[in-house]
Scaffold this active site. Structure first.
Site, short mmCIF file in Angstrom:
data_model
loop_
_atom_site.label_atom_id
_atom_site.label_comp_id
_atom_site.label_asym_id
_atom_site.label_seq_id
_atom_site.Cartn_x
_atom_site.Cartn_y
_atom_site.Cartn_z
N PRO A 93 0.57 -1.60 -0.04
CA PRO A 93 0.19 0.13 0.15
C PRO A 93 0.92 1.15 -0.06
CG PRO A 93 -0.25 -0.88 2.42
CD PRO A 93 0.62 -1.97 1.38
N GLY A 97 4.18 3.82 4.82
CA GLY A 97 5.41 3.91 5.40
C GLY A 97 6.31 2.81 5.06
N GLY A 99 7.85 1.96 2.00
CA GLY A 99 8.38 1.79 1.06
C GLY A 99 7.80 1.64 -0.47
N SER A 101 7.41 3.56 -2.73
CA SER A 101 8.44 3.88 -3.58
C SER A 101 9.41 3.79 -3.76
CB SER A 101 8.02 5.50 -3.66
OG SER A 101 9.47 5.38 -2.35
N ASP A 144 15.47 2.94 2.64
CA ASP A 144 14.24 1.66 2.16
C ASP A 144 14.79 1.73 0.91
OD1 ASP A 144 12.86 3.66 3.53
OD2 ASP A 144 11.01 4.34 2.43
#
Length: 314
Positions: A93, A97, A99, A101, A144
């Site tokens: 989702p 938070g 990661g 992207s 990330d």
């Protein structure tokens, strides 16, 4: 060059150290393989992107997908292979938070090099992903990218090299999505304001920040020594401090209490807070399933289970 290229990346979870990491304290992140992103790239008559948010010309993609457009432009500049169709399938989702992207950038880069039938080093991968993340987040820490592309937990402090370590705890982690976009920037800004105004507060903020750092160190030790209850205790105390720092919210609190009432050993928010996701720790997969049901009953829009250590692929 192949006819089609495939790339995959996993989500990421911040286990400990949220917000405190901004002030030089350590944090722990690790790959969350229960959520994934898969990218497929094949030659096409034009540059196109197909994902759950958008289907059409890459050039006309909305601003929220600018990091993808920038990444593809960089890859195409260095390896001009002509127009391609990029298809993205994600169970991570967005804005929770986890990661998403960075994971998209990892998956696309891997798919592009797979299409080229060209090897891709981890260093090269992270460089491409960092370029995309600068568009998405401005000044990314790199955690990330490292967590969504790797296999091991990462212990990190701001300005220092990441330190991967073994996940050696016989337990299960539940992750629950509140359905609310995380408010990381606002939460970080509010904590910073509290730190700035600390001299006027009845209870100072920095001792909590430092304690969160110490709890992260204790959590790493607990993971390394397979001390499940100790890990759970650090999570519970961390949540107390995060709540006092005002980065929790009513739904997160409700879900955390529901998890504990359903038998979880420990539970806390993960990431920036005020939305996003929460996590809970259990001894067994069966206990994790019970916790998932309780979380969904109390408002979670999605839940996942990941085994830790020897249970990773259970």
């Amino acid at each position: 060059m192949k006819n089609i290229g495939y790339g995959k990346a996993n989500g990421k979870i911040i286990l400990m150290g949220e917000h405190a990491v901004v002030y030089g304290e350590p944090a722990i992140a690790f790959p969350f393989s229960a959520t994934t992103i898969t990218a497929t790239i094949r030659p096409s008559d034009s540059f196109r992107l197909h994902c759950s948010y958008y289907k059409g010309s890459l050039e006309k993609a909305p601003f929220t997908l600018k990091s993808i457009k920038t990444l593809v432009q960089q890859l195409e500049k260095e390896y001009p292979i002509g127009p391609i169709l990029i298809e993205i399938d994600s169970t991570i989702p967005a804005e929770r938070g986890m990661g998403s992207s960075a994971a998209v950038a990892v998956a696309i880069t891997r798919a592009f090099f797979d299409l080229l039938d060209k090897p891709l080093s981890q260093e090269e991968l992270l460089a491409y992903v960092e370029h995309a993340e600068q568009i998405a987040h401005g000044n990314p820490s790199g955690i990330d990218a490292a967590a969504t592309s790797g296999n091991n937990p990462i212990y990190f402090r701001r300005g220092q090299p990441f330190t991967p370590f073994d996940l050696n705890v016989e337990a299960f982690l539940v992750v629950a999505d509140t359905g609310i976009k995380g408010q990381t920037r606002t939460a970080v800004k509010d904590v910073a304001y509290a730190v700035e105004m600390e001299h006027e507060l009845v209870e100072p903020v920095m001792p909590r920040i430092h304690r969160l750092g110490q709890l992260t160190r204790e959590a790493k030790e607990a993971i390394s020594q397979n001390q499940v209850q100790k890990l759970a205790d650090t999570m519970n105390e961390a949540q107390t401090h995060l709540k006092e720092l005002t980065v929790s919210n009513d739904l997160l609190d409700t879900l955390i209490h529901a998890a504990i009432d359903a038998g979880a050993l420990g539970a806390k928010l993960t990431g920036g807070g005020r939305g996003g996701c929460m996590i809970a720790l259990t001894n067994t997969k069966e206990e994790a399933q019970v916790v998932c049901k309780a979380l969904e009953k109390n408002g979670a829009v999605a839940t996942w289970i990941q085994g830790l250590g020897v249970h990773t692929y259970a």
